[in-house]
Design a protein around this motif. Sequence first.
Motif: not given
Length: 168
Positions: A3-6, A13-20, A149-159
Amino acid sequence: MRILEKVGSDTDAAVLRATFGCFPTGVAAVCAQVDGEMVGMAVSSFTSVSLTPPLVSICIDNGSSTWPKLRRAATLGVSVLSATHDLAGRQLAARTGDRFAGLNTTTTASGAVLLEDAAALYECSIEDELAAGDHTIVVLRVLALAAEPTTLPLVFHGSRFHQLAAAQ
């Protein structure tokens, strides 16, 4: 189906940050020489905007103490961090300490600072700044670039920073 939260003025803000944070992004270093000092920051909001003219963008928190210094530079270096740059990502995101300690950098003639071994490098000038809530969208014009292009990037996910696995 969840269920989506309005979203409203009382949304945590913590919920927004976690979702983003569920959307993985690359990490870029935005750096320049300003008044004889290297200034830089890590951003996870770097994206391409246009091929003609060549434009990219970053989003900067309006509370940043680094951006007012960087925006005075003639050019900015944008380095797309590689999987080996996790320490650089943490240092450039830190609020205190020497952000460039132990990092291998190159400075262009116009003052853009670039990190060695990055997946991609851009030398940019500020094209426009647009207010967007508690951030500013900064549109940058690409003046010069290089890619590995063959260099793998650093990825940011879940803080947190992550590395991609190489395809088998």
